[in-house]
Motif scaffolding. Structure first.
Motif, mmCIF file in Angstrom:
data_model
loop_
_atom_site.group_PDB
_atom_site.id
_atom_site.type_symbol
_atom_site.label_atom_id
_atom_site.label_comp_id
_atom_site.label_asym_id
_atom_site.label_seq_id
_atom_site.Cartn_x
_atom_site.Cartn_y
_atom_site.Cartn_z
ATOM 1 N N ASP A 1 0.798 -1.215 0.000
ATOM 2 C CA ASP A 1 0.000 0.000 0.000
ATOM 3 C C ASP A 1 0.834 1.270 0.000
ATOM 4 O O ASP A 1 0.265 2.367 0.032
ATOM 5 C CB ASP A 1 -0.946 0.004 1.208
ATOM 6 N N ASN A 2 2.169 1.096 -0.001
ATOM 7 C CA ASN A 2 3.063 2.256 -0.058
ATOM 8 C C ASN A 2 2.768 3.257 1.059
ATOM 9 O O ASN A 2 2.699 4.470 0.836
ATOM 10 C CB ASN A 2 2.972 2.934 -1.435
ATOM 11 N N ARG A 3 2.589 2.750 2.249
ATOM 12 C CA ARG A 3 2.244 3.559 3.424
ATOM 13 C C ARG A 3 3.005 3.052 4.639
ATOM 14 O O ARG A 3 3.434 1.890 4.694
ATOM 15 C CB ARG A 3 0.749 3.432 3.736
ATOM 16 N N VAL A 4 3.117 3.941 5.612
ATOM 17 C CA VAL A 4 3.596 3.551 6.938
ATOM 18 C C VAL A 4 2.561 4.017 7.944
ATOM 19 O O VAL A 4 2.114 5.176 7.897
ATOM 20 C CB VAL A 4 4.976 4.178 7.250
ATOM 21 N N ILE B 1 1.645 7.537 6.716
ATOM 22 C CA ILE B 1 2.595 8.338 5.943
ATOM 23 C C ILE B 1 2.715 7.734 4.550
ATOM 24 O O ILE B 1 3.042 6.545 4.421
ATOM 25 C CB ILE B 1 3.981 8.311 6.601
ATOM 26 N N PRO B 2 2.451 8.505 3.506
ATOM 27 C CA PRO B 2 2.705 7.968 2.167
ATOM 28 C C PRO B 2 4.206 7.907 1.904
ATOM 29 O O PRO B 2 4.927 8.874 2.161
ATOM 30 C CB PRO B 2 2.012 8.983 1.242
ATOM 31 N N VAL B 3 4.649 6.766 1.410
ATOM 32 C CA VAL B 3 6.082 6.594 1.133
ATOM 33 C C VAL B 3 6.241 6.066 -0.289
ATOM 34 O O VAL B 3 5.294 6.121 -1.089
ATOM 35 C CB VAL B 3 6.729 5.642 2.171
ATOM 36 N N GLY B 4 7.391 5.529 -0.601
ATOM 37 C CA GLY B 4 7.652 5.045 -1.952
ATOM 38 C C GLY B 4 7.079 3.648 -2.180
ATOM 39 O O GLY B 4 6.213 3.178 -1.440
ATOM 40 N N ASN B 5 7.594 2.988 -3.195
ATOM 41 C CA ASN B 5 7.033 1.701 -3.613
ATOM 42 C C ASN B 5 7.477 0.556 -2.697
ATOM 43 O O ASN B 5 8.656 0.410 -2.400
ATOM 44 C CB ASN B 5 7.473 1.382 -5.047
ATOM 45 N N ASN B 6 6.508 -0.213 -2.294
ATOM 46 C CA ASN B 6 6.755 -1.467 -1.556
ATOM 47 C C ASN B 6 7.755 -1.287 -0.413
ATOM 48 O O ASN B 6 8.842 -1.876 -0.431
ATOM 49 C CB ASN B 6 7.222 -2.557 -2.516
ATOM 50 N N LEU C 1 12.448 8.919 11.054
ATOM 51 C CA LEU C 1 12.066 7.563 10.646
ATOM 52 C C LEU C 1 12.576 7.361 9.218
ATOM 53 O O LEU C 1 12.261 8.150 8.317
ATOM 54 C CB LEU C 1 10.535 7.404 10.671
ATOM 55 N N TYR C 2 13.353 6.305 9.034
ATOM 56 C CA TYR C 2 13.882 5.976 7.710
ATOM 57 C C TYR C 2 13.057 4.821 7.145
ATOM 58 O O TYR C 2 12.929 3.766 7.782
ATOM 59 C CB TYR C 2 15.341 5.548 7.794
ATOM 60 N N VAL C 3 12.522 4.994 5.971
ATOM 61 C CA VAL C 3 11.680 3.964 5.348
ATOM 62 C C VAL C 3 12.321 3.557 4.017
ATOM 63 O O VAL C 3 12.571 4.414 3.157
ATOM 64 C CB VAL C 3 10.251 4.474 5.097
ATOM 65 N N LEU C 4 12.559 2.271 3.859
ATOM 66 C CA LEU C 4 13.212 1.781 2.648
ATOM 67 C C LEU C 4 12.155 1.389 1.617
ATOM 68 O O LEU C 4 11.352 0.481 1.856
ATOM 69 C CB LEU C 4 14.084 0.563 2.977
ATOM 70 N N ASN C 5 12.169 2.057 0.498
ATOM 71 C CA ASN C 5 11.190 1.792 -0.560
ATOM 72 C C ASN C 5 11.809 0.811 -1.555
ATOM 73 O O ASN C 5 12.562 1.201 -2.437
ATOM 74 C CB ASN C 5 10.805 3.100 -1.243
ATOM 75 N N SER C 6 11.469 -0.436 -1.400
ATOM 76 C CA SER C 6 12.160 -1.477 -2.171
ATOM 77 C C SER C 6 11.684 -1.559 -3.615
ATOM 78 O O SER C 6 12.471 -1.813 -4.520
ATOM 79 C CB SER C 6 11.963 -2.832 -1.495
ATOM 80 N N GLY C 7 10.370 -1.404 -3.813
ATOM 81 C CA GLY C 7 9.823 -1.648 -5.151
ATOM 82 C C GLY C 7 10.161 -3.031 -5.651
ATOM 83 O O GLY C 7 10.157 -3.285 -6.853
ATOM 84 N N PHE C 8 10.463 -3.943 -4.736
ATOM 85 C CA PHE C 8 10.927 -5.287 -5.090
ATOM 86 C C PHE C 8 12.070 -5.206 -6.103
ATOM 87 O O PHE C 8 12.114 -5.936 -7.086
ATOM 88 C CB PHE C 8 9.790 -6.155 -5.623
ATOM 89 N N GLY C 9 12.964 -4.282 -5.837
ATOM 90 C CA GLY C 9 14.130 -4.122 -6.702
ATOM 91 C C GLY C 9 13.968 -3.024 -7.731
ATOM 92 O O GLY C 9 14.931 -2.661 -8.405
#
Lengths: 352, 669
Positions: free
Chosen positions: A140-143, A157-162, A173-181
């Motif tokens: 959902d690209n959220r935290v 919080i809206p964040v990046g992909n996956n 707060l550091y959020v890692l947006n993986s986008g599955f690569g």
């Protein structure tokens, strides 16, 4: 004795800055013991056979599925993360869209938070200072920000992909947006101003983040898998990035020839990384310095700072019961015990 | 030829065919035209007419002559069931092991403990297994317009080729065989928003006949259920399990001359349904799946003389599956997938009596399949070329004793091509069957068979992206089967006993498993599966035809063997060790009542931790009352499904509905 003190100090710092580990219940004489090892087993997607294994390192007794045994119901589908904090265990159950809160003395479920708006909770971090939890939602690209006192979901919080891994440190707060690569960004959220401070670029597929005792962030990026239908497209390599709190400038620390997936920090200042080849030991003091420590096929890893041992999980064929292998930091086999299906996360409970 | 042009061309041909059929030019005959039995009748020992099955030997023979056990679900069973799909019927009837992913999801069937892709599904004798995944989704085959289903147990690759390891399910459509025109309307309503409306009509004569069947069935299926994943034990409502099925089919026959005829069918079905996925707590998925299928074949029968029959059957199959889940984003895009498969080809055979004791069938098949799918590498094609010979030889035939041998052999060459590679599989399969009447009593036979069978890797196995493995070998099995059939007069009726024991050993089973670390699943030729069991049928029918009682029981142990398993073996998931099915029916006038209790034993779940789905007992009740309204022959029906309101699952975490009521009315002219 000095080493024990340093270890106790790191454990305490970890609690203060991230809340990832519970405070040692007793430090009467300054000596800690490893009193329990928790292994979170993902189980198979859709089958609801995720479980929590408890291992007593002294008696070497194992209870494979302690949650169901105590609570009379399954833990859920694909538990992905667990934190120990303030005498409770917080278990993120991804495909059941919930967080189970257990008393880790009795393993009784004391509360269940169901995520009703955004699902697929994946990883959690806790800010002890504000008694707040942060949960990434994989699809959902959220935290979600969770008040741990009332166990309610507040703002999201809206964040990046996956988004996968995330880490709360001081007011960030550091959020890692993986986008599955396919994504390569880190969202930096300021928890005091409730605003996104910035978006950093790292390697493809940022998935795991840990902080060392100096507050330096180490970010594992899996790399991009490439176009599956094009055999010549090998994607991008995996890597580890270093990030200082002060400058927020990611720095590529090392690149891997084989794909990395999990990471843990040892008391010797080395990072221990699961890759396709096995367990790599990566120096945090010297750039681009790594060594294949234990060849093999593994799934998860966690270093016990007290015993200075590696706990490495083996998912085997992903349908059979898994194993946890214990190695010294030098790569010598020390022991093993059985776990549930797809053992993934390992946590340590310290006491005396 | 570009893929789309290929599709349009053939659809155009089909539409032309339908149109001409409507004018009666091609209205033709069904493959079960009695004349096509004449070569078989030439063999003296065939006591015709009696109940004929078509699946066991590829030719039409009496059920008492079959070398393999055959379960027949006839028109009466189908009509009174009130079921809407073949998958639903097979579950309630118990003729096969059925896996249904919820009430509206994927439904597959298998026999003798093997998997769905090891079970061949035919429509009117024409293969319909998907070349993509090797299976048939029986939830997309509407039951309305189906006349009969034959479940033939045991390996039969030497008759039908790949996938016939466990057995064959032959779905036979209803073709006008009478000489009067007819029309029918069938409507129903029921629990959880169930609605159905079907119409059927036909024109026929001695020369031709065709029937048009159309229908729509829909339901919300928003039933409530209990789940062990709900901490406080509250009931949960199933969401996004709705479905709408629309379908249209045409069946017909036309006789050119006394000795030449064609039979044909064309079936179109469209299923639009929710795909809520397993319920493991949390938010239920909003994914949707839309299936579109077209299946058609024409059979040309040419009775060359009293002893020889030529059959040519061209076919065309089209399948499109679209899946969409807007709730999941990967790398910023929604999880959608689409696949289109097409098969064109046909078979020919010539069968006849060489003399008064030997029947021979020989012929071949040619089939071309292609796929266009998001997760399949480009340019995937498959060309199958086969030839076979099948014999039925009465080596001893007298009033006292008869021994008939059924040897058969088949050679398959499958050539797979893709943008990456070319693979060729050459397969030789065989079967040796026996059916004997050992005593001077016509209603006692013994039968046995032994054979070699195979299943080719499907497109997903070979070409799935990522993970497909082009180095796979075909699966092979050796099957052994022995049994008997006996009928005796008992208490103003006839009691029939049928029993079998079987053993199937499958090697090089294709299993998907994850890679070492990337979690990308890939298929490998993995282990060996041994399936051992028995089947028992006991039925009693009263002489006046009013009462029918039957008892069916099957027991099977199915284990996969692999040296790396901790115990060396592992039970195959979702195979019930025991199945028990009762049918108690009163077929009176005007009231027809039947009740069908069934017990399904526990089923192991995937993995080796001993978890299983519990056994369950449920039952369906059918009441039909016939009456006349003016010129209309009418039937009012009530079906109560799952009358014990049992909470059960056929696949873990896919709950099935509790008690449901359906009321139907059928008006026939």
């Amino acid at each position: 004795m000095k080493r024990v003190f340093v270890i106790a100090l790191f454990v305490s710092i970890s609690v203060i800055i991230s809340g990832c580990l519970d405070s040692p219940s007793s430090t009467n004489d300054g000596v800690l013991d490893l009193t329990g090892v928790f292994v979170l087993n993902e189980g198979n997607f859709g089958q609801g056979n995720g479980s929590l294994t408890v291992y007593d390192p002294e008696s070497q007794e194992v209870v494979i599925n302690v949650f169901e045994q105590v609570n009379g119901r399954p833990l859920g589908d694909v538990p992905n993360d667990m934190l120990l904090y303030n005498g409770k265990g917080y278990i993120i159950v991804n495909n059941s869209d919930r967080m189970e809160v257990i008393d880790f003395g009795t393993y009784q479920s004391t509360n269940t938070l169901e995520f009703l708006q955004y699902g697929s909770p994946y990883r959690m971090s806790i800010s002890a200072a504000t008694n707040t939890g942060f949960v990434s939602h994989l699809y959902d690209n959220r935290v979600s920000i969770i008040d741990l006192s009332s166990l309610t979901v507040g703002q999201t919080i809206p964040v990046g992909n996956n988004p996968m891994g995330l880490h709360a440190l001081l007011e960030r707060l550091y959020v890692l947006n993986s986008g599955f690569g396919n994504d390569s960004t880190v969202t930096v959220y300021n928890t005091s101003t409730a605003t996104v401070e910035g978006t950093l670029t790292v390697g493809h597929g940022p998935a795991e983040i840990i902080a060392d005792p100096n507050g330096v962030m180490w970010i594992l990026c899996t790399g991009q898998y490439g176009d599956w239908s094009d055999p010549s497209d090998e994607g991008t390599p995996g890597s580890i990035y270093r990030l200082f709190y002060a400058d927020l400038i990611p720095d590529r620390w090392i690149e891997f020839s084989s794909r990395p997936t999990r990471i843990s920090l040892g008391p010797d200042g080395n990072l221990y990384v699961v890759t396709e080849e096995g367990i790599h030991k990566v120096s945090t003091a010297s750039r681009n310095t790594s060594q294949l420590l234990i060849p093999g096929s593994f799934y998860g890893i966690q270093v016990d700072w007290l015993s200075e041992e590696l706990y490495i999980t083996d998912a085997r064929d992903f349908t059979s019961q898994g194993h946890v292998y214990i190695y010294s930091l030098a790569g010598q086999s020390v022991g093993s015990f059985a776990a549930g299906i797809i053992p993934s996360r390992v946590l340590f409970l310290y006491g005396n | 030829m570009p893929f789309r042009q290929f599709s349009i061309l053939h659809i155009t041909i089909l539409l032309s065919f339908i149109f001409t059929a409507g004018t009666g030019l091609h209205a033709g005959n069904d493959p079960v035209l009695p004349d096509t039995l004449r070569p078989a009748a030439y063999v003296l020992s065939y006591a015709l007419p009696e109940e004929i099955v078509v699946t066991g030997t590829r030719t039409r023979i009496p059920i008492w002559r079959s070398p393999a056990p055959v379960t027949v679900i006839d028109d009466d069973d189908i009509r009174r069931s009130g079921d809407i799909t073949v998958g639903e019927l097979l579950e309630s009837n118990g003729a096969a092991i059925t896996r249904r992913y919820g009430s509206s999801g994927l439904a597959t069937a298998s026999v003798r403990g093997l998997s769905a892709d090891q079970t061949l599904v035919l429509i009117n004798g024409v293969r319909v297994n998907s070349p993509q995944n090797g299976m048939v989704d029986l939830s997309t085959i509407p039951l309305y317009g189906i006349k009969r289903i034959e479940v033939n147990r045991g390996g039969a690759s030497s008759l039908y080729g790949s996938s016939a390891l466990g057995g064959i399910i032959n779905i036979i459509t209803e073709v006008p065989e009478d000489t009067e025109s007819f029309a029918e309307i069938y409507a129903g309503t029921g629990s959880y928003g169930f609605r159905r409306l079907n119409i059927r009509g036909g024109i026929q004569s001695k020369i031709y006949g065709f029937a048009v069947t159309a229908g729509t069935e829909r339901a919300q299926d928003d039933f409530t259920f209990t789940s062990r994943f709900v901490p406080d034990g509250r009931m949960v409502k199933r969401l996004n399990a709705d479905y709408t099925y629309n379908h249209l089919s045409i069946d017909g026959r036309y006789r050119f001359r006394e000795e030449r005829s064609v039979g044909y069918f064309i079936r179109y079905s469209h299923a639009d349904r929710g795909a809520p996925g397993p319920y493991v707590g949390g938010i239920q998925s909003g994914a949707r799946q839309v299936d579109t299928h077209i299946q058609t074949a024409i059979t040309y029968n040419d009775l060359l003389n009293d002893r020889w029959l030529l059959r040519i059957t061209p076919k065309y199959m089209y399948s499109k599956i679209e899946y969409s889940d807007t709730g999941i984003q990967i790398g910023g895009t929604h999880l959608d997938s689409r696949s289109v498969t097409e098969q064109i080809g046909g078979s020919f055979d010539i069968s006849g009596a060489l003399n008064r004791s030997l029947m021979l069938t020989t012929g071949g098949e040619l089939s071309y399949a292609q796929i266009d799918a998001d997760n399949i590498v480009d340019g995937v094609r498959r060309l199958d070329l086969t030839t076979f010979v099948i014999a039925a030889w009465d080596i001893i035939s007298s009033d006292h004793t008869r021994i008939t041998l059924y040897p058969s052999m088949r050679y398959d060459r499958l050539r797979n091509t893709s943008a990456l590679s070319e693979l060729v599989y050459d397969q030789l399969t065989w079967r040796f069957g026996l059916n004997t009447k050992p005593f001077p009593y016509d209603r006692f036979i013994l039968r046995a068979s032994v054979g070699r069978n195979f299943k080719a890797p499907n497109f997903n196995d070979l070409y799935w992206v990522p993970g497909g493995n082009p180095d796979l070998k075909p699966e092979h099995s050796d099957s052994y089967d022995a049994g008997f059939r006996l009928s005796v007069p008992v208490f103003r009726g006839v009691m029939t006993f049928d029993g079998s024991v079987f053993y199937i050993q499958t090697r090089d089973r294709i299993v998907w498993q994850p890679g070492s670390i990337s979690s990308i699943w890939s298929p490998v030729n993995f282990d060996e599966v041994r399936s051992f069991g028995m089947e028992v049928y006991t039925g009693w029918s009263s002489d006046n035809g009013l009462y029918n009682l039957s008892f069916t029981y099957s027991l099977q142990d199915v284990y996969a063997y692999y040296s790396d398993y901790p115990t060396g073996k592992r039970p195959l998931p979702y195979i019930p060790r025991e199945n028990l099915h009762l049918n108690l029916a009163f077929t009176g006038n005007p009231v027809d009542v039947s009740i069908q209790p069934r017990y399904t034993g526990f089923r192991y779940l995937p993995g080796d931790d001993g978890r299983y789905l519990p056994a369950y007992l449920t039952a369906d009740l059918h009441i039909n009352i016939t009456f006349r309204i003016f010129m209309l022959y009418s039937t009012a029906g009530l079906q109560v499904k799952n009358i014990f309101d049992e909470q059960y699952e056929l696949i873990q975490n896919y709950p099935m509905p509790g008690r449901q009521f359906r009321a139907t009315i059928r008006l026939e002219y």
